[in-house]
Design a protein around this motif. Structure first.
Motif, PDB file in Angstrom:
ATOM      1  N   LEU A   1     113.842  14.038 -52.642  1.00  0.00           N
ATOM      2  CA  LEU A   1     114.173  13.799 -51.234  1.00  0.00           C
ATOM      3  C   LEU A   1     113.969  12.327 -50.912  1.00  0.00           C
ATOM      4  O   LEU A   1     112.943  11.749 -51.292  1.00  0.00           O
ATOM      5  CB  LEU A   1     113.250  14.656 -50.349  1.00  0.00           C
TER       6      LEU A   1
ATOM      7  N   GLY B   1     114.376  15.964 -44.127  1.00  0.00           N
ATOM      8  CA  GLY B   1     113.192  15.635 -43.400  1.00  0.00           C
ATOM      9  C   GLY B   1     113.352  15.656 -41.873  1.00  0.00           C
ATOM     10  O   GLY B   1     114.409  15.895 -41.303  1.00  0.00           O
ATOM     11  N   ASN B   2     112.188  15.508 -41.252  1.00  0.00           N
ATOM     12  CA  ASN B   2     112.117  15.538 -39.799  1.00  0.00           C
ATOM     13  C   ASN B   2     113.059  14.514 -39.152  1.00  0.00           C
ATOM     14  O   ASN B   2     113.537  14.716 -38.035  1.00  0.00           O
ATOM     15  CB  ASN B   2     110.687  15.249 -39.337  1.00  0.00           C
TER      16      ASN B   2
ATOM     17  N   TRP C   1     109.177   9.893 -36.584  1.00  0.00           N
ATOM     18  CA  TRP C   1     108.105   9.119 -37.223  1.00  0.00           C
ATOM     19  C   TRP C   1     107.665   7.944 -36.358  1.00  0.00           C
ATOM     20  O   TRP C   1     106.960   7.069 -36.827  1.00  0.00           O
ATOM     21  CB  TRP C   1     108.547   8.667 -38.623  1.00  0.00           C
TER      22      TRP C   1
ATOM     23  N   ASN D   1     116.551  21.029 -40.653  1.00  0.00           N
ATOM     24  CA  ASN D   1     115.290  20.874 -41.377  1.00  0.00           C
ATOM     25  C   ASN D   1     114.151  21.501 -40.586  1.00  0.00           C
ATOM     26  O   ASN D   1     113.993  21.209 -39.390  1.00  0.00           O
ATOM     27  CB  ASN D   1     114.986  19.378 -41.568  1.00  0.00           C
TER      28      ASN D   1
ATOM     29  N   TRP E   1     106.883  20.782 -34.092  1.00  0.00           N
ATOM     30  CA  TRP E   1     106.937  19.315 -34.185  1.00  0.00           C
ATOM     31  C   TRP E   1     108.378  18.828 -34.347  1.00  0.00           C
ATOM     32  O   TRP E   1     108.667  17.653 -34.194  1.00  0.00           O
ATOM     33  CB  TRP E   1     106.117  18.825 -35.396  1.00  0.00           C
TER      34      TRP E   1
ATOM     35  N   TYR F   1     103.471  22.077 -49.538  1.00  0.00           N
ATOM     36  CA  TYR F   1     102.609  20.945 -49.916  1.00  0.00           C
ATOM     37  C   TYR F   1     101.187  21.463 -50.067  1.00  0.00           C
ATOM     38  O   TYR F   1     100.757  22.311 -49.295  1.00  0.00           O
ATOM     39  CB  TYR F   1     102.610  19.868 -48.823  1.00  0.00           C
TER      40      TYR F   1
ATOM     41  N   TRP G   1     100.160  16.472 -50.744  1.00  0.00           N
ATOM     42  CA  TRP G   1     100.254  15.525 -49.615  1.00  0.00           C
ATOM     43  C   TRP G   1      99.001  15.636 -48.758  1.00  0.00           C
ATOM     44  O   TRP G   1      98.765  16.702 -48.187  1.00  0.00           O
ATOM     45  CB  TRP G   1     101.515  15.833 -48.783  1.00  0.00           C
TER      46      TRP G   1
ATOM     47  N   LEU H   1     102.724   7.733 -44.998  1.00  0.00           N
ATOM     48  CA  LEU H   1     102.683   8.755 -46.065  1.00  0.00           C
ATOM     49  C   LEU H   1     102.586   8.115 -47.451  1.00  0.00           C
ATOM     50  O   LEU H   1     103.208   8.580 -48.405  1.00  0.00           O
ATOM     51  CB  LEU H   1     103.913   9.683 -46.006  1.00  0.00           C
TER      52      LEU H   1
ATOM     53  N   ALA I   1     109.090  16.034 -53.119  1.00  0.00           N
ATOM     54  CA  ALA I   1     109.155  15.231 -51.896  1.00  0.00           C
ATOM     55  C   ALA I   1     107.968  14.277 -51.880  1.00  0.00           C
ATOM     56  O   ALA I   1     106.841  14.730 -51.875  1.00  0.00           O
ATOM     57  CB  ALA I   1     109.129  16.144 -50.673  1.00  0.00           C
ATOM     58  N   GLN I   2     108.293  13.020 -51.874  1.00  0.00           N
ATOM     59  CA  GLN I   2     109.619  12.425 -51.912  1.00  0.00           C
ATOM     60  C   GLN I   2     109.752  11.585 -53.182  1.00  0.00           C
ATOM     61  O   GLN I   2     108.982  11.807 -54.110  1.00  0.00           O
ATOM     62  CB  GLN I   2     109.848  11.630 -50.641  1.00  0.00           C
TER      63      GLN I   2
HETATM   64  O1  AHR Z   1     108.273  15.015 -46.466  1.00  0.00           O
HETATM   65  C1  AHR Z   1     107.627  14.697 -45.276  1.00  0.00           C
HETATM   66  C2  AHR Z   1     107.923  15.686 -44.156  1.00  0.00           C
HETATM   67  O2  AHR Z   1     107.384  16.935 -44.487  1.00  0.00           O
HETATM   68  C3  AHR Z   1     109.382  15.979 -43.898  1.00  0.00           C
HETATM   69  O3  AHR Z   1     109.983  15.041 -43.069  1.00  0.00           O
HETATM   70  C4  AHR Z   1     109.330  17.328 -43.246  1.00  0.00           C
HETATM   71  O4  AHR Z   1     110.482  18.085 -43.482  1.00  0.00           O
HETATM   72  C5  AHR Z   1     108.077  17.962 -43.810  1.00  0.00           C
HETATM   73  O5  AHR Z   1     107.269  18.469 -42.806  1.00  0.00           O
END
Ligand code: AHR
Length: 496
Positions: A24, A70-71, A96, A171, A177, A243, A295, A315, A347-348
């Motif tokens: 990703l 992703g978000n 973000w 997504n 959120w 995660y 993560w 991140l 990811a990622q």
């Molecule tokens: O990969 C980071 C974030 O994790 C992504 O944007 C989201 O889809 C997930 O919550």
């Protein structure tokens, strides 16, 4: 401590899909800017694409790259990212809390996928937008020409359609959120109608519908049921995200979370099959695990990062050796589910919870790069479920956790049986493997990744995979010791 495997060619799980080794790239932090695209950097080509990054990605043999989030995608106007760069708007990225300049956009991404030997997996915005933006985007990307959007693509320099095959319908729409968060009922209806319209433009696409964003969501399971009630016949894949963390600093409980991962995937398969049965359908749905990794290291720093910066450090987990072991055991679990999981995106990919990190001077490879690289390179062929016996342990949340985790893959092109084995214990393990009904010829390669402190990270680039010279192979039987806390690979040439 002991671990024994019997590998039987008839114990087939499925052919491993190449898309199991996907990733990703999101417009988030320094993933795109500084990561893929850095026009001022001496390591970049005339397109501004970092060549050191491209080369490292080639080493990982990545297939699909999910994009642009992703978000992020849930607030993204794709039209902002096309046309002359000096006319593209700068926007607030609300997901973000960053500034998005749109200097890297759709055409740049498509050019970059060609250069990096990857393929696009494009997400549409079903958060702040919907059917109309999605149908225009697919017309822009995949329609040959003679219409407003397809001719605009040509005008912007791409005469031929991009022909993007794989598309994600939003997504993590189950998460509050998410920009434009929806109930399962609302999302299911929208995903159904969007899928219908996208297929009217291009009937040959594959569609991924959004499942639960974690197993801990209150709606986990019921979300999938309701969404699939609306979309079962429209889509090819259901997505899931997972995660893990070691916030509690408990190594053995952390590595045992592969059991949770296994049950998570198995649970989603059960829900899909329940919907299939209820609908009297002949179609079996596949899964797209389109976000997975460790993560947590960066959470605190991210909370303290000032908003509204361009390409902020977000991140940026620095992975240690225990994280590499966790990624290893997750890879083994994925292969155990190769019959249903057809797409999986680590990811990622760069700078953001990533195996590859950039600095102005060059790149450095994280601990998790190494097991992923090996499995992606050699975990190709037919996944075989080994019969395994191993000593076990109990941890805080899990009982009877085998110290040994393992999987075999039979590559019919190279006539190799490749075994990935992890020792989760702090003692060396007497390891033996019987290649029942295979005719083992010779050991092609045996490697081990071990000997680092569990909290050791790899900024100084000391970590490497080493050969294991203490292996015997005779009468279809392999014997060795697995080092404490180690990731191992064995490649054995066989004849049928
Ligand atoms: O990969 C980071 C974030 O994790 C992504 O944007 C989201 O889809 C997930 O919550």
């Amino acid at each position: 401590m002991q671990g024994k495997l019997t590998i039987d060619p008839s114990n087939q799980i499925a052919k491993v899909d190449d898309r199991l080794y996907s990733s990703l790239i999101e417009h988030l932090g320094r993933a795109v800017y500084d990561g893929l695209y850095d026009p001022e950097n001496p390591n970049s080509d005339k397109n501004g694409f970092r060549q050191d990054v491209v080369n490292a990605i080639k080493d990982l043999n990545i297939d699909l790259v999910r994009y642009p989030g992703g978000n992020f995608v849930s607030g993204f106007n794709w039209e902002d990212s096309i046309g002359p760069k000096d006319q593209r708007p700068t926007r607030l990225d609300l997901a973000w809390r960053s500034i998005e300049t749109n200097q890297f956009g759709l055409h740049e991404f498509m050019k970059w996928t060609k250069q990096s030997g990857t393929r696009p997996d494009m997400a549409v915005n079903l958060g702040s937008r919907g059917i109309d933006a999605a149908r225009n985007l697919i017309e822009y990307c995949n329609f040959p020409g003679g219409t407003y959007w397809s001719d605009l693509r040509k005008k912007n320099g791409a005469e031929e359609p991009f022909n993007i095959k794989t598309w994600c319908l939003g997504n993590e729409m189950d998460g509050d959120w998410q920009i434009g968060h929806k109930t399962a009922e609302e999302y299911g209806r929208l995903a159904h109608e969007t899928a219908k319209v996208m297929r009217l433009v291009d009937p040959d696409i594959d569609l991924v519908v959004s499942g639960s964003s974690t197993r801990e969501m209150a709606t986990f399971g019921s979300w999938e049921e309701t969404v699939l009630d609306h979309t079962y016949d429209d889509v090819d894949y259901l997505s899931l995200h997972r995660y893990y963390d070691n916030e509690e600093n408990d190594l053995h409980n952390f590595l045992a979370k592969s059991i949770d991962f296994d049950e998570f995937i198995g649970g989603i398969v059960a829900v899909c099959d329940a919907v299939k049965a209820r609908k009297h359908s002949n179609k079996t749905l596949s899964l797209a695990l389109d976000e997975w990794n460790v993560w947590y290291h960066s959470h605190k720093q991210d909370d303290e990062t000032a908003p509204w910066q361009q390409a902020p450090h977000l991140l940026e987990d620095h992975y240690n050796f225990e994280d590499a072991l966790m990624v290893g055991t997750m890879l083994i679990t994925l292969l155990k589910h190769a019959d249903r999981v057809k797409i999986a995106c680590l990811a990622q990919l760069v700078n953001v919870i990533a195996p590859i990190m950039t600095t102005e001077q060059g790149i450095w490879l994280q601990s998790i790069f190494f097991p992923f690289m090996q499995v992606s390179k050699y975990g190709r062929g037919i996944a075989l479920q080994p019969k395994q016996t191993s000593d076990t342990y109990d941890s805080k949340d899990f009982k009877d956790v085998p110290y040994l985790d393992s999987i075999a893959v039979y590559n019919t092109d190279t006539h190799e049986v490749v075994v990935f084995a992890e020792n989760k214990g702090e003692e060396a393990m007497d390891f033996s493997m019987n290649l029942q009904d295979f005719n083992a010829q010779n050991l092609v390669e045996a490697t081990q990744f071990y000997g680092y402190g569990i909290k050791q990270t790899n900024e100084n680039q000391q970590m490497k995979i080493q050969p294991n010279d203490q292996v015997t192979l005779a009468d279809n039987s392999l014997k060795t010791k697995l080092a404490p806390l180690s990731w191992n690979m064995f490649r054995i040439k066989v004849t049928d």
